[in-house]
Design a protein around this motif. Sequence first.
Motif, PDB file in Angstrom:
ATOM      1  N   GLU A 237     -10.591   7.149  10.488  1.00 51.37           N
ATOM      2  CA  GLU A 237     -11.049   7.814   9.261  1.00 51.37           C
ATOM      3  C   GLU A 237     -12.215   8.735   9.603  1.00 51.37           C
ATOM      4  O   GLU A 237     -13.107   8.346  10.356  1.00 51.37           O
ATOM      5  CB  GLU A 237     -11.540   6.718   8.296  1.00 51.37           C
ATOM      6  N   ARG A 239     -15.619  10.372   8.946  1.00 55.65           N
ATOM      7  CA  ARG A 239     -16.803  10.115   8.111  1.00 55.65           C
ATOM      8  C   ARG A 239     -17.858  11.181   8.407  1.00 55.65           C
ATOM      9  O   ARG A 239     -17.998  11.611   9.545  1.00 55.65           O
ATOM     10  CB  ARG A 239     -17.377   8.735   8.418  1.00 55.65           C
ATOM     11  N   THR A 275     -23.020   5.819  -3.599  1.00 51.05           N
ATOM     12  CA  THR A 275     -23.237   4.446  -3.120  1.00 51.05           C
ATOM     13  C   THR A 275     -22.424   4.129  -1.858  1.00 51.05           C
ATOM     14  O   THR A 275     -22.691   3.142  -1.185  1.00 51.05           O
ATOM     15  CB  THR A 275     -22.908   3.413  -4.215  1.00 51.05           C
ATOM     16  N   SER A 276     -21.450   4.997  -1.510  1.00 53.94           N
ATOM     17  CA  SER A 276     -20.707   4.770  -0.264  1.00 53.94           C
ATOM     18  C   SER A 276     -21.523   5.208   0.951  1.00 53.94           C
ATOM     19  O   SER A 276     -21.083   5.056   2.088  1.00 53.94           O
ATOM     20  CB  SER A 276     -19.370   5.512  -0.309  1.00 53.94           C
ATOM     21  N   TYR A 277     -22.674   5.772   0.683  1.00 53.06           N
ATOM     22  CA  TYR A 277     -23.583   6.162   1.771  1.00 53.06           C
ATOM     23  C   TYR A 277     -24.868   5.354   1.648  1.00 53.06           C
ATOM     24  O   TYR A 277     -25.140   4.751   0.610  1.00 53.06           O
ATOM     25  CB  TYR A 277     -23.921   7.649   1.676  1.00 53.06           C
ATOM     26  N   LEU A 278     -25.633   5.383   2.698  1.00 57.40           N
ATOM     27  CA  LEU A 278     -26.982   4.818   2.605  1.00 57.40           C
ATOM     28  C   LEU A 278     -27.944   5.854   3.173  1.00 57.40           C
ATOM     29  O   LEU A 278     -27.540   6.770   3.888  1.00 57.40           O
ATOM     30  CB  LEU A 278     -27.076   3.483   3.335  1.00 57.40           C
ATOM     31  N   ASN A 317     -23.085   6.660   6.566  1.00 55.52           N
ATOM     32  CA  ASN A 317     -22.214   5.566   6.174  1.00 55.52           C
ATOM     33  C   ASN A 317     -22.263   4.455   7.228  1.00 55.52           C
ATOM     34  O   ASN A 317     -21.484   3.522   7.192  1.00 55.52           O
ATOM     35  CB  ASN A 317     -20.784   6.138   6.007  1.00 55.52           C
ATOM     36  N   PHE A 318     -23.228   4.566   8.165  1.00 59.27           N
ATOM     37  CA  PHE A 318     -23.355   3.527   9.188  1.00 59.27           C
ATOM     38  C   PHE A 318     -23.766   2.221   8.533  1.00 59.27           C
ATOM     39  O   PHE A 318     -24.506   2.214   7.563  1.00 59.27           O
ATOM     40  CB  PHE A 318     -24.476   3.843  10.190  1.00 59.27           C
ATOM     41  N   THR A 319     -23.321   1.121   9.118  1.00 56.20           N
ATOM     42  CA  THR A 319     -24.047  -0.109   8.846  1.00 56.20           C
ATOM     43  C   THR A 319     -25.059  -0.157   9.982  1.00 56.20           C
ATOM     44  O   THR A 319     -24.808   0.348  11.067  1.00 56.20           O
ATOM     45  CB  THR A 319     -23.111  -1.331   8.898  1.00 56.20           C
TER      46      THR A 319
HETATM   47  C1  LIG Z   1     -18.548   3.754   4.270  1.00 57.52           C
HETATM   48  O1  LIG Z   1     -17.484   4.404   3.585  1.00 57.52           O
HETATM   49  C2  LIG Z   1     -16.350   3.559   3.377  1.00 57.52           C
HETATM   50  C3  LIG Z   1     -15.248   4.388   2.755  1.00 57.52           C
HETATM   51  O2  LIG Z   1     -15.740   5.248   1.764  1.00 57.52           O
HETATM   52  C4  LIG Z   1     -16.762   2.380   2.489  1.00 57.52           C
HETATM   53  O3  LIG Z   1     -15.683   1.516   2.308  1.00 57.52           O
HETATM   54  C5  LIG Z   1     -17.911   1.634   3.166  1.00 57.52           C
HETATM   55  O4  LIG Z   1     -18.395   0.608   2.311  1.00 57.52           O
HETATM   56  C6  LIG Z   1     -19.041   2.560   3.464  1.00 57.52           C
HETATM   57  N1  LIG Z   1     -20.071   1.884   4.208  1.00 57.52           N
HETATM   58  C7  LIG Z   1     -21.338   1.838   3.823  1.00 57.52           C
HETATM   59  C8  LIG Z   1     -22.277   1.125   4.715  1.00 57.52           C
HETATM   60  O5  LIG Z   1     -21.736   2.383   2.800  1.00 57.52           O
END
Ligand SMILES: *[C@@H]1O[C@H](CO)[C@@H](O)[C@H](O)[C@H]1NC(C)=O
Length: 335
Positions: A237, A239, A275-278, A317-319
């Motif tokens: 995917e 990102r 919220t899919s990002y940090l 979007n990293f953990t």
């Molecule tokens: C990163 O993006 C994916 C897909 O949008 C999502 O499922 C995932 O929770 C995101 N990770 C974080 C750490 O936000």
Amino acid sequence: MIIGDNTRMRNGRGLQDQWADTVAVRPRTTERQITVHRKLVLGFAISILALIVVTIIAVLLSLRYEECGDGSRRVINSSILEAARFNQNLEAGKDAGDGPNHLPEKDTEKDWKPWTFLRLPTHLRPLHYNLMITAFMDNFTFSGEVNVEVECLNASRYIVLHAHRLSVEKVQVAEDRVAGDVKVSNYFAYPPNQVLVVVLNRTLDAQKSYNLKIIYNAIIENELLGFFRSSYVIHGERRSLGVTQFSPIHARKAFPCFDEPIYKATFKISIKHQTSYLSLSNMPVETSVFEEGGWVTDHFSQTPLMSTYYLAWAVCNFTYREAVTRSGVVRYTEP
Ligand SMILES: *[C@@H]1O[C@H](CO)[C@@H](O)[C@H](O)[C@H]1NC(C)=O
Ligand SMILES: *[C@@H]1O[C@H](CO)[C@@H](O)[C@H](O)[C@H]1NC(C)=O
Ligand SMILES: *[C@@H]1O[C@H](CO)[C@@H](O)[C@H](O)[C@H]1NC(C)=O
Ligand SMILES: *[C@@H]1O[C@H](CO)[C@@H](O)[C@H](O)[C@H]1NC(C)=O
Ligand SMILES: *[C@@H]1O[C@H](CO)[C@@H](O)[C@H](O)[C@H]1NC(C)=O
């Protein structure tokens, strides 16, 4: 070496002795000896003459050569001078004679164009920045609102600060802690020096603080400067992430600021993102405020006094894993 020198010395003395002998025997010389002497003297004279001629020719030649060298140097020199004069004229034409960082007398402020100098004018000093960034990672744009508390050191009608490739929508100036707004007559960008110029309806007073508010938007560029984007593929995917590179002079691409290292201030940053990002920045997150529609605003705590180029943030979007080193520095690493 020393032995050789001694030998030569001895030889020299030997020659002198020979001459002394000849001189000594001169009164008793025969015809043959005299002819031999004449030939010797003649040869000697000819060789000396030849030597003189050669020397003169050599001197003449070297003079010619030096003249040549001098000439070419003069040409280079004059061309350098001309170039310098050309540059001076250019600057004089552009700068109307005023030196940089020089505040004019009151009656000449009309002619003073502080935005034409490479360095910012020194009549204002930022104390604190409140910066609110909203990152739209879907179309790679961001909007920002910056509130800069500035201290006025010398009265002036102008506010000049750095801004590059930012589309400014609104500029407001207010006297600190007093409701009265300072009317903005005009504002414009001066791209050659990457500055934004705010022209006020009245002069700002020395020894007072003002709040400068600028609302703007810009592109999260696809280059490694300012607030830029990058992407990577994980689990098949693609990102994206947005990160900053402000050193040495790219903070101005992310928010209007006094982007010179001498201007140290404190910064309070907030980043709004999906919220899919940090988001990450120099300081830890104080609070996160969730909004409807999948948006969250992270409010970071205030930085210590520092230059703009030290500032950094990322929307990704990293953990991540947070680790505190023994010296107390917080590091973010991959899990
Ligand atoms: C990163 O993006 C994916 C897909 O949008 C999502 O499922 C995932 O929770 C995101 N990770 C974080 C750490 O936000
Ligand atoms: C220009 O001329 C001056 C003296 O005339 C000399 O000292 C200097 O080295 C020259 N510069 C160059 C670049 O030749
Ligand atoms: C980018 O997206 C945001 C919201 O999704 C929108 O408000 C903004 O106008 C968009 N910008 C551009 C340049 O399309
Ligand atoms: C600007 O203000 C400083 C002190 O605030 C003063 O020392 C300086 O002389 C002033 N410069 C001019 C050109 O008025
Ligand atoms: C300031 O604003 C007033 C009212 O809008 C106007 O009459 C005046 O000419 C302005 N002064 C300057 C210096 O722009």
